[in-house]
Every structure is written in C-alpha cells, then in structure tokens.
Scaffold this motif. Structure first.
Motif, PDB file in Angstrom:
ATOM      1  N   TYR A   9       0.837  -1.201   0.000  1.00 35.25           N
ATOM      2  CA  TYR A   9       0.000   0.000   0.000  1.00 35.25           C
ATOM      3  C   TYR A   9       0.869   1.248   0.000  1.00 35.25           C
ATOM      4  N   PHE A  10       0.582   2.151  -0.905  1.00 27.96           N
ATOM      5  CA  PHE A  10       1.347   3.397  -0.981  1.00 27.96           C
ATOM      6  C   PHE A  10       0.467   4.455  -1.641  1.00 27.96           C
ATOM      7  N   TRP A  11       0.936   5.700  -1.611  1.00 30.68           N
ATOM      8  CA  TRP A  11       0.217   6.796  -2.248  1.00 30.68           C
ATOM      9  C   TRP A  11      -0.334   6.360  -3.611  1.00 30.68           C
ATOM     10  N   PRO A  12      -1.583   6.714  -3.929  1.00 32.08           N
ATOM     11  CA  PRO A  12      -2.492   7.639  -3.245  1.00 32.08           C
ATOM     12  C   PRO A  12      -3.275   7.042  -2.079  1.00 32.08           C
ATOM     13  N   GLU A  13      -2.978   5.802  -1.700  1.00 35.49           N
ATOM     14  CA  GLU A  13      -3.576   5.251  -0.485  1.00 35.49           C
ATOM     15  C   GLU A  13      -2.961   5.951   0.721  1.00 35.49           C
ATOM     16  N   GLY A  14      -3.775   6.161   1.748  1.00 33.43           N
ATOM     17  CA  GLY A  14      -3.340   7.010   2.864  1.00 33.43           C
ATOM     18  C   GLY A  14      -2.700   6.256   4.007  1.00 33.43           C
ATOM     19  N   PHE A  15      -1.434   5.892   3.844  1.00 33.22           N
ATOM     20  CA  PHE A  15      -0.703   5.184   4.896  1.00 33.22           C
ATOM     21  C   PHE A  15       0.513   6.014   5.338  1.00 33.22           C
ATOM     22  N   ARG A  16       0.933   5.810   6.576  1.00 37.53           N
ATOM     23  CA  ARG A  16       2.057   6.555   7.148  1.00 37.53           C
ATOM     24  C   ARG A  16       3.348   6.330   6.373  1.00 37.53           C
ATOM     25  N   VAL A  17       3.430   5.200   5.670  1.00 39.08           N
ATOM     26  CA  VAL A  17       4.631   4.881   4.899  1.00 39.08           C
ATOM     27  C   VAL A  17       4.896   5.926   3.817  1.00 39.08           C
ATOM     28  N   PRO A  41      -9.266   2.002   0.503  1.00 44.62           N
ATOM     29  CA  PRO A  41     -10.136   0.922   0.991  1.00 44.62           C
ATOM     30  C   PRO A  41     -11.309   0.598   0.065  1.00 44.62           C
ATOM     31  N   SER A  42     -11.382   1.235  -1.086  1.00 39.69           N
ATOM     32  CA  SER A  42     -12.546   1.079  -1.958  1.00 39.69           C
ATOM     33  C   SER A  42     -12.720  -0.346  -2.479  1.00 39.69           C
ATOM     34  N   GLY A  43     -11.592  -1.056  -2.667  1.00 35.63           N
ATOM     35  CA  GLY A  43     -11.652  -2.398  -3.213  1.00 35.63           C
ATOM     36  C   GLY A  43     -11.502  -2.438  -4.721  1.00 35.63           C
ATOM     37  N   GLU A  71      -7.543  -6.638  -7.632  1.00 38.54           N
ATOM     38  CA  GLU A  71      -8.163  -5.708  -6.696  1.00 38.54           C
ATOM     39  C   GLU A  71      -8.911  -6.451  -5.593  1.00 38.54           C
ATOM     40  N   ARG A  72      -9.020  -5.797  -4.432  1.00 38.23           N
ATOM     41  CA  ARG A  72      -9.556  -6.424  -3.227  1.00 38.23           C
ATOM     42  C   ARG A  72     -11.011  -6.866  -3.370  1.00 38.23           C
ATOM     43  N   GLY A  73     -11.807  -6.034  -4.022  1.00 34.05           N
ATOM     44  CA  GLY A  73     -13.231  -6.314  -4.101  1.00 34.05           C
ATOM     45  C   GLY A  73     -13.880  -6.182  -2.734  1.00 34.05           C
ATOM     46  N   LYS A  74     -15.008  -6.849  -2.566  1.00 31.75           N
ATOM     47  CA  LYS A  74     -15.768  -6.748  -1.314  1.00 31.75           C
ATOM     48  C   LYS A  74     -15.881  -8.070  -0.563  1.00 31.75           C
ATOM     49  N   LYS A  75     -15.354  -9.158  -1.143  1.00 28.86           N
ATOM     50  CA  LYS A  75     -15.489 -10.475  -0.527  1.00 28.86           C
ATOM     51  C   LYS A  75     -14.137 -10.988  -0.023  1.00 28.86           C
ATOM     52  N   LEU A  76     -14.203 -11.932   0.908  1.00 25.96           N
ATOM     53  CA  LEU A  76     -12.988 -12.495   1.484  1.00 25.96           C
ATOM     54  C   LEU A  76     -12.156 -13.211   0.425  1.00 25.96           C
ATOM     55  N   SER A  77     -12.832 -13.842  -0.538  1.00 22.91           N
ATOM     56  CA  SER A  77     -12.111 -14.531  -1.606  1.00 22.91           C
ATOM     57  C   SER A  77     -11.306 -13.544  -2.443  1.00 22.91           C
ATOM     58  N   GLY A  78     -11.874 -12.362  -2.694  1.00 22.17           N
ATOM     59  CA  GLY A  78     -11.165 -11.326  -3.439  1.00 22.17           C
ATOM     60  C   GLY A  78      -9.970 -10.811  -2.673  1.00 22.17           C
ATOM     61  N   LEU A  79     -10.101 -10.710  -1.363  1.00 23.32           N
ATOM     62  CA  LEU A  79      -8.996 -10.254  -0.530  1.00 23.32           C
ATOM     63  C   LEU A  79      -7.849 -11.264  -0.571  1.00 23.32           C
ATOM     64  N   ALA A  80      -8.188 -12.544  -0.530  1.00 19.97           N
ATOM     65  CA  ALA A  80      -7.157 -13.582  -0.587  1.00 19.97           C
ATOM     66  C   ALA A  80      -6.397 -13.519  -1.914  1.00 19.97           C
ATOM     67  N   LEU A  81      -7.120 -13.316  -3.013  1.00 21.20           N
ATOM     68  CA  LEU A  81      -6.482 -13.188  -4.324  1.00 21.20           C
ATOM     69  C   LEU A  81      -5.616 -11.930  -4.388  1.00 21.20           C
ATOM     70  N   VAL A 252     -14.933  10.348  10.478  1.00 14.79           N
ATOM     71  CA  VAL A 252     -14.180  10.781   9.300  1.00 14.79           C
ATOM     72  C   VAL A 252     -13.381   9.589   8.785  1.00 14.79           C
ATOM     73  N   GLY A 253     -13.808   9.040   7.661  1.00 13.45           N
ATOM     74  CA  GLY A 253     -13.122   7.884   7.109  1.00 13.45           C
ATOM     75  C   GLY A 253     -14.084   6.996   6.349  1.00 13.45           C
ATOM     76  N   ASP A 254     -13.541   5.906   5.827  1.00 17.65           N
ATOM     77  CA  ASP A 254     -14.324   4.967   5.043  1.00 17.65           C
ATOM     78  C   ASP A 254     -13.764   3.575   5.285  1.00 17.65           C
ATOM     79  N   GLY A 255     -14.473   2.568   4.828  1.00 18.34           N
ATOM     80  CA  GLY A 255     -14.005   1.211   5.006  1.00 18.34           C
ATOM     81  C   GLY A 255     -15.136   0.217   4.876  1.00 18.34           C
ATOM     82  N   THR A 256     -14.843  -1.031   5.161  1.00 19.89           N
ATOM     83  CA  THR A 256     -15.805  -2.106   4.925  1.00 19.89           C
ATOM     84  C   THR A 256     -17.045  -2.015   5.811  1.00 19.89           C
ATOM     85  N   ALA A 257     -16.950  -1.346   6.956  1.00 23.16           N
ATOM     86  CA  ALA A 257     -18.094  -1.253   7.873  1.00 23.16           C
ATOM     87  C   ALA A 257     -18.804   0.100   7.780  1.00 23.16           C
ATOM     88  N   HIS A 258     -18.374   0.954   6.851  1.00 21.22           N
ATOM     89  CA  HIS A 258     -18.966   2.296   6.759  1.00 21.22           C
ATOM     90  C   HIS A 258     -20.464   2.227   6.479  1.00 21.22           C
TER      91      HIS A 258
END
Length: 406
Positions: A9-17, A41-43, A71-81, A252-258
C-alpha cells in the motif's frame, strides 16, 4: 543509504509509509518504492491505473514502481487473491525494473498481509541484500480479525508460513511494544527485534487547541471504518446520548463497515452523528481543528490489543484529549499519558458515561491536551524516529556485509 522500500500500500492510499519514504529521501537518501496498484479501501483499482498505466511514477522525488495485483473487491475470496497476487506478481518488476545497484538494503513496511514480504525475501537471496522487516500487523494472528479460527488447519498453515517469512529478516522492527511477546512466544523467533514506534505527519502538530468549552462538544473519530475498528459501538454510545443535543460525533473515514454503521445510525434515527467520508490527509487538519476530543475504538480481540493504531500518534501530536474504548497497548498509552479516559473494548455504555463525565469537566480539556502533546514529543518524535531508523539500517547493512566474509 540507498533503500528499496516494499509495501503493498502506498500513495495515493493514505498510509504513514508515504511520509516515511518522502522524509527519508529528503534527508539525503535515495528511496525506491515497490508497491501495488491502489485499491484500498474502496476495493477497486482506479481507471488511471488500469491497462498498465502509471506503473512508474514519481512521488515527492521518490521513484514508485507498481506491480500488478488483483483488486480487493468486497469479498474475502477477493482479498485472498489480492494478497497472493501481489506477493507473486511483484517479483517480476522487483527484478526487471529496479536495478540491483540502485539500493543497498531492503525495508518492507509490513501491514496485512505478511505475504507482501515475499519479494523482499527473493531479492535478499538473489542479490545478497540485507532485509529489514517493519512489522505493523501480526501474522497469522491478524487472521482472527476476519473470522479465521485459530485452531483450524488454515491458521496452522499460515502460522508456519509466517514464522518462515519473519525468520528471514536480518532485523525485525515492531511498531508496538507488545508485538515482541507474541513473536517470541507464538512464533519462537530468534531474530533481532527492535521497537520503533511511528510518528505523526507534521500537519497534526499544527492543529488548533480548543481549551475553552464551546457550545457543542465535538468528538472526532478519524481513520479506517472497518469491522475491527468497532465504530458501530461508537454509534451505540451515540444512541444512548441522542438526547444530549450539545454532543456531536464526527466519523471521518471509510471502510468495509462504513455502510453498516451508517445504516445503524439511520435505524436509531440519530441526528448527533455526522459521517464525513474519506478525505486526503491534506484535508484532515480541518477535522482535527474542530475536535474537542478524539475517539479511538477497537473490537475485543487479543491480537488487536497488541496494536497501537497510527491514529493514536496523530491524536497525541494534535494535543487534544483522547477518549478510548479499546484494550491493551492503546489503553496503556492513554493512561500513562494521562490525556483522557479509556474504557474496555465494546463497552459502549461505559463510553457514554465517560463522555458525559468529560463534558462536565471542561477544566481538564487543556490539561489532557497538554499531556497528550508532551507524551507525543517524549515518545514519538519525528527526529528520533529517523535517527533511530537510519542507525538501524546502517548497522544492519554493516553487520550483514561483515558476516559475508567471516
């Protein structure tokens, strides 16, 4: 020190790195970043990064090499891929697009998944480069946060893989003190382990102080709104306080539980909760300025309790009180700093009581804020971070190279 920084994860994703890479480059070093296509976090990967576009970029004078990933998508299977694809596909640009003479040492900024370290291991043995792993998420323990049974076969397999991966580090850095206990006890690691807490970006140290009680008490939660962050418990506390017209919760933020948190607030008919969505770091200053106090929460989970979320350093740097609903490392920091109040994870009823107590103690606003700022400067300063990081990289490089000739 010429550095290859690997992170999924790196810019434009918002991480301290992002800031770490920029600042280390500014301090007279050469930094090259190997990362994936932005989709957190959009997926979804933005169209400007699809079809092999923008695979090589410059960010604040730092060269960024991007690898293909699913891409991550919205499902656990997509995250694993997503996890597996970066670990495998990133090896190709690591070898073909980054000359081995461009860097002396490899630093992996490891959040989830642990598999993002794989290209670093390949390069370590292919080019005989020292490997430093900066651990921000514990594996396989982090799997429990997405429902994986720690007694099951999958967990045991990933545990063996994680142990092997971490063991390849010539130096293992940890962002939370509690991590060492887990790494030593659960994974039986013998590596050199050094505690290196992250700092907050400069803009958070410039936040306006609210030392006088205003008409409304503005409570701000800033960051990822995922399942493990427990924002739904903050909504439940807000429901208890819905008749307190002068208390406002800002998410202020977004994510899977938003979406589920927004739906919960609508079910309760809450008018005291405002969802601001995700904003780039440059715009976060206005929300921090508005805050009378910050909120930090996490679900009850042993692994999560080991972690000190990066938002805590930002909150402390801003010099304002912190109200927590969280266990472990973060709770210890809030109590040690004496910068606010903290209740147990998921105890939203007690959080509601603490908020009412805090509202009636405006005399403590300034004291808690000053304590937060002081604690940050003593424990998380930017200068100390880079001085320590540079020393670690230099000494690790020297130690590894000397051992090659023994």
């Amino acid at each position: 020190m010429n550095l290859l920084l690997i992170t999924q994860y790196f810019w434009p994703e918002g991480f301290r790195v992002n800031d770490i890479a920029t600042e280390y480059q500014k301090r007279g070093n050469k930094v090259t970043v190997l990362t994936g296509l932005p989709n957190y976090p959009s997926g979804s990967v933005p169209k400007e990064y699809k079809n092999k576009k923008n695979r090589i970029q410059i960010y604040n004078d730092v060269k960024v090499i991007r690898s293909f990933l699913v891409e991550r998508g919205k499902k656990l299977s997509g995250l694993a891929l997503n996890y597996a694809s970066f670990a495998i596909a990133s090896i190709v640009p690591a070898v073909t697009k980054i000359p081995k003479n461009d860097y002396k040492i490899i630093l992996v900024y490891q959040v989830s998944p642990v598999s993002m370290i794989v290209p670093g291991i390949v390069l370590k043995y292919l080019y005989k480069k020292p490997l430093v792993i900066y651990c921000h998420d514990l594996w396989p323990a982090s799997l429990t946060t997405v429902g994986v049974n720690d007694k099951g076969l999958l967990y045991k397999i990933v545990k063996h893989i994680s142990r092997f991966i971490y063991a390849q580090a010539d130096e293992l850095l940890i962002s939370s003190k509690s991590f060492e206990k887990y790494l030593r006890k659960e994974l039986s690691l013998k590596n050199e382990i050094t505690y290196l807490p992250v700092y907050a970006e400069d803009l958070f140290g410039e936040v306006q102080s609210n030392i006088e009680q205003s008409e409304k008490l503005n409570l701000v939660f800033a960051g990822n709104v995922g399942e493990i962050q427990g924002v739904d418990d903050i909504i439940k506390a807000a429901n208890i306080l819905k008749n307190e017209e002068n208390i406002v919760f800002h998410i202020v933020g977004d994510g899977t539980a938003h979406a589920s948190c927004l739906e919960l607030a609508q079910q309760y008919g809450l008018k005291n909760v405002v969802f601001h969505g995700r904003h780039p770091i440059e715009k976060m200053r206005e929300f921090y300025d508005k805050a009378d106090a910050f909120l930090v929460s996490m679900k009850k989970n042993e692994v999560v309790s080991y972690t000190l979320p990066n938002k805590v350093q930002s909150y402390l740097a801003a010099g304002k009180p912190i109200l927590g609903m969280i266990d472990g490392e973060t709770k210890s920091v809030i109590e040690e700093a004496n910068c606010g109040y903290c209740v147990d994870a998921e105890n939203y009823e007690e959080l509601a009581k603490v908020i009412l107590r805090f509202k009636d103690e405006s005399i403590k606003y300034e004291m808690f804020g000053q304590n937060a700022k002081k604690y940050y400067e003593q424990n998380f300063s930017k200068e100390d971070f880079f001085e320590k990081l540079d020393t670690i990289l230099q000494t690790t490089y020297k130690r590894v190279k000397e051992n090659e000739y023994v």
